[in-house]
Design a protein around this motif. Structure first.
Motif, PDB file in Angstrom:
ATOM      1  N   GLU A  73       0.812  -1.220   0.000  1.00  0.00           N
ATOM      2  CA  GLU A  73       0.000   0.000   0.000  1.00  0.00           C
ATOM      3  C   GLU A  73       0.842   1.266   0.000  1.00  0.00           C
ATOM      4  O   GLU A  73       0.299   2.369  -0.051  1.00  0.00           O
ATOM      5  CB  GLU A  73      -0.937   0.009   1.220  1.00  0.00           C
ATOM      6  CG  GLU A  73      -2.005  -1.068   1.206  1.00  0.00           C
ATOM      7  CD  GLU A  73      -1.436  -2.433   1.559  1.00  0.00           C
ATOM      8  OE1 GLU A  73      -0.340  -2.458   2.170  1.00  0.00           O
ATOM      9  OE2 GLU A  73      -2.056  -3.456   1.220  1.00  0.00           O
ATOM     10  N   GLY A  74       2.171   1.134   0.096  1.00  0.00           N
ATOM     11  CA  GLY A  74       3.053   2.296   0.034  1.00  0.00           C
ATOM     12  C   GLY A  74       3.479   2.851   1.371  1.00  0.00           C
ATOM     13  O   GLY A  74       4.165   3.877   1.421  1.00  0.00           O
ATOM     14  N   ASP A  75       3.102   2.193   2.469  1.00  0.00           N
ATOM     15  CA  ASP A  75       3.512   2.666   3.787  1.00  0.00           C
ATOM     16  C   ASP A  75       4.960   2.249   4.068  1.00  0.00           C
ATOM     17  O   ASP A  75       5.392   1.160   3.668  1.00  0.00           O
ATOM     18  CB  ASP A  75       2.591   2.096   4.871  1.00  0.00           C
ATOM     19  CG  ASP A  75       1.156   2.559   4.697  1.00  0.00           C
ATOM     20  OD1 ASP A  75       0.965   3.719   4.282  1.00  0.00           O
ATOM     21  OD2 ASP A  75       0.230   1.765   4.962  1.00  0.00           O
ATOM     22  N   ILE A  76       5.676   3.102   4.792  1.00  0.00           N
ATOM     23  CA  ILE A  76       7.062   2.815   5.145  1.00  0.00           C
ATOM     24  C   ILE A  76       7.078   1.918   6.383  1.00  0.00           C
ATOM     25  O   ILE A  76       6.562   2.299   7.439  1.00  0.00           O
ATOM     26  CB  ILE A  76       7.845   4.110   5.394  1.00  0.00           C
ATOM     27  CG1 ILE A  76       7.834   4.987   4.135  1.00  0.00           C
ATOM     28  CG2 ILE A  76       9.275   3.815   5.810  1.00  0.00           C
ATOM     29  CD1 ILE A  76       8.523   6.317   4.306  1.00  0.00           C
ATOM     30  N   ASN A  77       7.651   0.757   6.257  1.00  0.00           N
ATOM     31  CA  ASN A  77       7.628  -0.244   7.316  1.00  0.00           C
ATOM     32  C   ASN A  77       8.871  -0.124   8.198  1.00  0.00           C
ATOM     33  O   ASN A  77       9.674  -1.049   8.317  1.00  0.00           O
ATOM     34  CB  ASN A  77       7.535  -1.654   6.702  1.00  0.00           C
ATOM     35  CG  ASN A  77       7.229  -2.708   7.740  1.00  0.00           C
ATOM     36  OD1 ASN A  77       6.598  -2.419   8.745  1.00  0.00           O
ATOM     37  ND2 ASN A  77       7.671  -3.921   7.494  1.00  0.00           N
ATOM     38  N   ILE A  78       9.032   1.047   8.809  1.00  0.00           N
ATOM     39  CA  ILE A  78      10.181   1.319   9.671  1.00  0.00           C
ATOM     40  C   ILE A  78       9.671   1.907  10.978  1.00  0.00           C
ATOM     41  O   ILE A  78       8.881   2.860  10.970  1.00  0.00           O
ATOM     42  CB  ILE A  78      11.179   2.285   9.010  1.00  0.00           C
ATOM     43  CG1 ILE A  78      11.741   1.675   7.721  1.00  0.00           C
ATOM     44  CG2 ILE A  78      12.321   2.620   9.964  1.00  0.00           C
ATOM     45  CD1 ILE A  78      12.658   2.607   6.967  1.00  0.00           C
ATOM     46  N   CYS A  79      10.097   1.342  12.086  1.00  0.00           N
ATOM     47  CA  CYS A  79       9.711   1.815  13.413  1.00  0.00           C
ATOM     48  C   CYS A  79      10.914   2.469  14.078  1.00  0.00           C
ATOM     49  O   CYS A  79      11.982   1.858  14.183  1.00  0.00           O
ATOM     50  CB  CYS A  79       9.190   0.646  14.256  1.00  0.00           C
ATOM     51  SG  CYS A  79       8.690   1.133  15.928  1.00  0.00           S
ATOM     52  N   LEU A  80      10.744   3.712  14.510  1.00  0.00           N
ATOM     53  CA  LEU A  80      11.820   4.454  15.157  1.00  0.00           C
ATOM     54  C   LEU A  80      11.794   4.195  16.658  1.00  0.00           C
ATOM     55  O   LEU A  80      10.751   4.327  17.302  1.00  0.00           O
ATOM     56  CB  LEU A  80      11.682   5.955  14.881  1.00  0.00           C
ATOM     57  CG  LEU A  80      11.676   6.369  13.406  1.00  0.00           C
ATOM     58  CD1 LEU A  80      11.487   7.872  13.294  1.00  0.00           C
ATOM     59  CD2 LEU A  80      12.962   5.942  12.719  1.00  0.00           C
ATOM     60  N   LYS A  81      12.949   3.832  17.211  1.00  0.00           N
ATOM     61  CA  LYS A  81      13.045   3.550  18.638  1.00  0.00           C
ATOM     62  C   LYS A  81      14.242   4.286  19.240  1.00  0.00           C
ATOM     63  O   LYS A  81      15.159   4.689  18.534  1.00  0.00           O
ATOM     64  CB  LYS A  81      13.191   2.042  18.879  1.00  0.00           C
ATOM     65  CG  LYS A  81      11.944   1.228  18.531  1.00  0.00           C
ATOM     66  CD  LYS A  81      12.123  -0.232  18.913  1.00  0.00           C
ATOM     67  CE  LYS A  81      10.856  -1.023  18.622  1.00  0.00           C
ATOM     68  NZ  LYS A  81      10.998  -2.459  19.012  1.00  0.00           N
ATOM     69  N   LEU A 104      12.189  -4.602  -4.642  1.00  0.00           N
ATOM     70  CA  LEU A 104      12.130  -3.581  -5.681  1.00  0.00           C
ATOM     71  C   LEU A 104      11.053  -2.569  -5.299  1.00  0.00           C
ATOM     72  O   LEU A 104       9.870  -2.897  -5.234  1.00  0.00           O
ATOM     73  CB  LEU A 104      11.809  -4.205  -7.043  1.00  0.00           C
ATOM     74  CG  LEU A 104      11.691  -3.236  -8.212  1.00  0.00           C
ATOM     75  CD1 LEU A 104      13.019  -2.539  -8.476  1.00  0.00           C
ATOM     76  CD2 LEU A 104      11.206  -3.950  -9.469  1.00  0.00           C
ATOM     77  N   VAL A 105      11.472  -1.332  -5.026  1.00  0.00           N
ATOM     78  CA  VAL A 105      10.563  -0.267  -4.616  1.00  0.00           C
ATOM     79  C   VAL A 105      10.287   0.637  -5.814  1.00  0.00           C
ATOM     80  O   VAL A 105      11.222   1.139  -6.447  1.00  0.00           O
ATOM     81  CB  VAL A 105      11.148   0.549  -3.447  1.00  0.00           C
ATOM     82  CG1 VAL A 105      10.232   1.712  -3.090  1.00  0.00           C
ATOM     83  CG2 VAL A 105      11.360  -0.352  -2.232  1.00  0.00           C
ATOM     84  N   ILE A 106       9.009   0.831  -6.122  1.00  0.00           N
ATOM     85  CA  ILE A 106       8.577   1.674  -7.242  1.00  0.00           C
ATOM     86  C   ILE A 106       7.928   2.940  -6.692  1.00  0.00           C
ATOM     87  O   ILE A 106       7.090   2.874  -5.784  1.00  0.00           O
ATOM     88  CB  ILE A 106       7.585   0.934  -8.150  1.00  0.00           C
ATOM     89  CG1 ILE A 106       8.137  -0.433  -8.565  1.00  0.00           C
ATOM     90  CG2 ILE A 106       7.261   1.774  -9.377  1.00  0.00           C
ATOM     91  CD1 ILE A 106       9.356  -0.374  -9.426  1.00  0.00           C
ATOM     92  N   VAL A 107       8.310   4.086  -7.231  1.00  0.00           N
ATOM     93  CA  VAL A 107       7.767   5.372  -6.799  1.00  0.00           C
ATOM     94  C   VAL A 107       7.262   6.123  -8.023  1.00  0.00           C
ATOM     95  O   VAL A 107       8.023   6.341  -8.981  1.00  0.00           O
ATOM     96  CB  VAL A 107       8.819   6.214  -6.050  1.00  0.00           C
ATOM     97  CG1 VAL A 107       8.225   7.557  -5.644  1.00  0.00           C
ATOM     98  CG2 VAL A 107       9.335   5.475  -4.833  1.00  0.00           C
TER      99      VAL A 107
END
Length: 335
Positions: free
Chosen positions: A29-37, A274-277
């Motif tokens: 869906e295009g969400d960034i799957n990174i959690c900042l800790k 492969l990330v498409i923008v």
């Protein structure tokens, strides 16, 4: 001993992450799957400096709660100032035959709160008003009116910015669920299909792609991602593709390609993302819109082509069958 057990645990966790097919940087869906800790206190200082963007990034229920609290707190705060102004500064509650009342019908904190609400919302029922003989009351009245205008402008701007955010428009950019690998014009190519479901198409569109590969460290504590450019074209054109109809983008897999060496046997064993923008400008608002998705090797089909979904209707218009958007056809056996 504990250090060894911790190292074994981290190695086991890393191995399980490697086998997890849903461990990706960008979701479908295009969400960034990174959690900042473990963010230090300076991060919250940066958020306060960019308060407008921070407010826009809040969830809807948080925005409604903050707006409601802002109005209620401001009414109570100014109501307290009006009450102190009446009781302490001018002593309007004292009965005296020659005493001039600064604010009529304000004789308690509740009536002062009502006067504060009426002033800031410009209701003005008429039963409570400043008489004009007290300079401090006039100054406080002007200050609250200006504060109310500024708060209304902030809430209105937040509502407009939220309703016109480019992220809502990017949801209308549709990517094919799978990427395909097939021969096109005698070349081995990677294919993806993109379409814009909006009536007002994006202008000055641009497509970019990055290939991410995991590079684990020796102590299993950190993961480094390498990035490589992957160039896509549309029938040989790379400049501002027109998304008025479903478009198939091609990437030629040659010796300069970041995914060179792929074949049907080793495709399922590859470990990359492969990330498409797709970025463009919304013609109606002029805001920049960006849509993202990603493909794992398990989402790439070898030896397939996209089925055509365009046809001509009886009235001469072109018709796109969106139910067939992700339908693929088997092509010849690839070597």
């Amino acid at each position: 001993m504990n250090t060894k057990l911790q190292a074994v645990s981290e190695a086991t966790q890393y191995a399980s992450n490697e086998q997890n097919p849903y461990s990706r940087l960008i979701t479908k869906e295009g969400d960034i799957n990174i959690c900042l800790k473990n963010i230090d206190s300076h991060y919250f200082l940066y958020l306060c400096r960019d308060l407008w963007t921070t407010l826009l990034d809040f969830k809807w229920y948080m925005k409604v709660t903050l707006v409601g609290l802002a109005f209620i707190v401001s009414w109570i705060f100014f109501g307290l100032l009006w009450y102190l102004n009446v009781v302490i500064y001018y002593s309007d509650l004292q009965s005296s035959s020659n005493h001039t009342i600064c604010i009529t019908n304000v004789n308690s904190f509740l009536s002062a709160f009502l006067y504060s609400l009426e002033t800031q919302t410009t209701i003005g029922y008429g039963s409570r008003h400043v008489t004009g003989v007290c300079p401090f009351s006039i100054i406080l009245l002007v200050f609250q009116v200006l504060f109310g205008i500024a708060l209304d402008a902030l809430v209105g701007g937040m509502l407009f910015a939220e309703l016109s955010r480019p992220s809502r428009r990017s949801a209308m950019i549709k990517f094919s669920h799978n990427a395909l690998i097939s021969h096109t014009d005698g070349c081995l190519c990677l294919l993806i299909r993109v379409a814009d479901l909006g009536r007002c198409f994006l202008v000055k569109c641009h497509i970019s792609a990055k290939l991410f590969r995991k590079v684990p460290s020796k102590n299993f504590r950190a993961i480094t991602f390498t990035q490589e450019d992957v160039k896509f074209t549309v029938d040989g054109s790379t400049q501002e593709p027109f998304l008025g109809f479903p478009v198939t983008f091609y990437h030629i897999i040659d010796e300069q390609s970041a995914i060179k060496g792929l074949n049907e046997q080793n495709l399922e064993h590859q470990k990359f993302e492969l990330v498409i923008v797709i970025s463009g400008i919304i013609a109606s608002t002029g805001a920049t819109c960006q849509a993202r998705t990603s493909y794992l090797p398990s989402e790439m089909k070898w030896g397939h082509n996209f089925a055509s979904i365009l046809s001509v209707a009886e009235d001469g218009k072109y018709k796109a069958n969106w139910k067939e958007f992700d339908r693929v056809n088997s092509s010849e056996k690839l070597q």
